[in-house]
Scaffold this active site. Structure first.
Site, PDB file in Angstrom:
ATOM      1  N   GLU A  45       0.639  -1.234   0.080  1.00 17.55           N
ATOM      2  CA  GLU A  45       0.079   0.002  -0.063  1.00 17.55           C
ATOM      3  C   GLU A  45       0.927   1.433   0.118  1.00 17.55           C
ATOM      4  OE1 GLU A  45      -3.413   0.657   2.460  1.00 17.55           O
ATOM      5  OE2 GLU A  45      -4.316  -1.495   1.864  1.00 17.55           O
ATOM      6  N   HIS A  63      -2.147  -1.872  10.174  1.00 16.74           N
ATOM      7  CA  HIS A  63      -1.465  -3.232  10.180  1.00 16.74           C
ATOM      8  C   HIS A  63      -0.404  -3.007  11.203  1.00 16.74           C
ATOM      9  CE1 HIS A  63      -3.642  -5.309   6.624  1.00 16.74           C
ATOM     10  NE2 HIS A  63      -4.075  -3.892   6.744  1.00 16.74           N
TER      11      HIS A  63
END
EC number: 3.1.4.12
Length: 442
Positions: A46, A264
């Site tokens: 990402e 995360h």
């Protein structure tokens, strides 16, 4: 003989421009942490903004001078690899199915997702680092992308097998959007014969309770969080890879701030590679696990590695081994032909269901296009009231646009997705048909 020692880290940085909270200060903090010199190879997901990619590369070049960003799709694949050692070659493989272009809010299709390979020379040994970010799961109760992830997982396993060559070590590090109980996780692990560097219920990498970005709904749904970020390992021929340590190395909060590094958690695995003398009568490539669990106890597990077949005798002997649950063990310990077959059969059933749904979708889109075409004809024949001509003209354009969309979805897009699913299904059938007879080659 010790060949090399590596600290591998993977992190989904949540770097979506204009969407991700506190993006710039988090990127700065991630740069500072990666520049600490604790990590040898870093796999990031990402990294959607070019400026973030450049910032990460420049901010860590003192300790991680080699890097590669994988470009794909409209926005880039979002995959970035940073390395202490030279990257001698790269390769990107885009997946045949990857979400839907009209689901703009999901955006996976625009990333042109796939699996990226970096061939890294470490101490005279070739290490293959695979970076991947499988399609996200947006609705657990109605997961319309489940088949896409399964095909992506199988495709990734086949890509690793096709490209591993004579590498001493293969590492898959990324956000796989798959928990250990998910079918995509099983398909990837069992068909690739890789080892998950973690098998402890105490570790979670997403939607964690302590993470500042975990929503109240996510906490209620999964109070402990989920583990979807993984580091998988597979040794080459004549190589024994020891997983010496597994941990979540980043602090819960960015130092001095109230927010986390990402939504995360970062995952790190410490690997040691040893050279083995080949034996003609026994498997030679192994994965050995000897690492600390959270309570300080240790465990040791030996796993058949990359190029080895599991004979019936091996299978029977493994059944007498006690079940070991530890930080470094893996459910891939059970990746015998029976487990692989079960995973493939479940995956094939998903593919069949998706193909049936695609056929239904095609009929629905064509039906909608036909209905709207009749409506458009009526609108053309109907004389607009005075003062309503502009609105009627706009309405005609909208109806015509929707007709084109329905025809496109029923024809071009439907066949594209159908062929992608069908190709994945056929490849699984080939493995399922031949794997048991030619186990040595799988």
């Amino acid at each position: 003989m010790l060949l090399l020692e590596l600290n591998i880290l993977t992190l989904n940085i949540w770097g979506i421009p204009y969407v991700s909270s506190d993006r710039r200060p988090r990127i700065d903090a991630i740069c500072k942490e990666l520049a600490s010199g604790k990590y040898d190879i870093v796999s990031l997901q990402e990294v959607w903004a070019q400026e973030d990619s450049e910032l990460l590369q420049k901010g860590t070049e003192a300790v991680l001078p080699h890097s590669h960003y994988f470009h794909s799709g409209v926005m880039g694949a979002g995959l970035l690899v940073l390395s202490k050692y030279p990257i001698l070659g790269t390769l990107f493989h885009a997946w045949s199915v990857n979400g839907y272009f009209h689901r703009i809010q999901h955006a996976d299709w625009f990333g042109g997702k796939g699996v990226g390979l970096c061939r890294i020379l470490v101490g005279g040994q070739m290490v293959h680092l695979y970076n991947a970010h499988l399609h996200a799961e947006y609705d657990n109760a109605n997961d319309e992308y489940k088949t896409h992830r399964v095909i992506q997982a199988f495709d990734t396993a086949q890509f690793i097998e096709a490209t591993r060559g004579n590498s001493a070590l293969q590492i898959l590090a990324g956000d796989l959007n798959a928990q250990p109980q998910d079918i995509s996780y099983k398909v990837l692990l069992y068909t690739s014969k890789m080892l998950d560097s973690c098998d402890s219920d105490s570790f979670r990498t997403n939607e964690c309770e302590h993470n500042s970005y975990t929503s109240k709904q996510a906490r209620e749904r999964n109070p402990l969080g989920i583990r979807i970020d993984h580091i998988f390992v597979r040794g080459g021929d004549h190589v024994n890879a020891e997983i010496a340590e597994y941990k979540l190395p980043f602090p819960e909060r960015v130092p001095g701030e109230k927010f986390s590094f990402s939504d995360h958690e970062a995952v790190m695995a410490k690997l040691k590679l040893f050279k083995l003398e080949p034996r003609s009568e026994e498997p030679v490539a192994t994965i050995e696990v000897n690492c600390l669990v959270e309570d300080g106890e240790t465990c040791s597990v030996r796993e058949v590695g990359a190029g080895d077949a599991l004979t019936g005798e091996d299978d029977q002997s493994s059944q007498h081994q006690p079940e070991i649950q530890c930080n470094g063990s893996s459910t891939s310990i059970q990746s015998m032909p029976a487990a692989r077959t079960a995973a493939l059969l479940e995956a094939l059933a998903l593919c069949d269901a998706s193909l049936l749904q695609l056929n239904t979708d095609r009929i629905l889109y064509y039906s909608a296009a036909t209905f709207l075409f009749v409506l458009l004809v009526l609108l053309v024949e109907f004389t607009a009231p005075v003062g309503m001509r502009t609105i009627f003209l706009l309405l005609k354009f909208i109806v015509f646009g929707v007709i084109l969309f329905c025809v496109f979805m029923a024809s071009i897009w439907n066949y594209m997705e159908r062929n992608g699913v069908l190709q994945g299904k056929k490849s699984m059938e080939v493995m399922l048909h031949h794997a048991q007879k030619y186990e040595y080659f799988y």
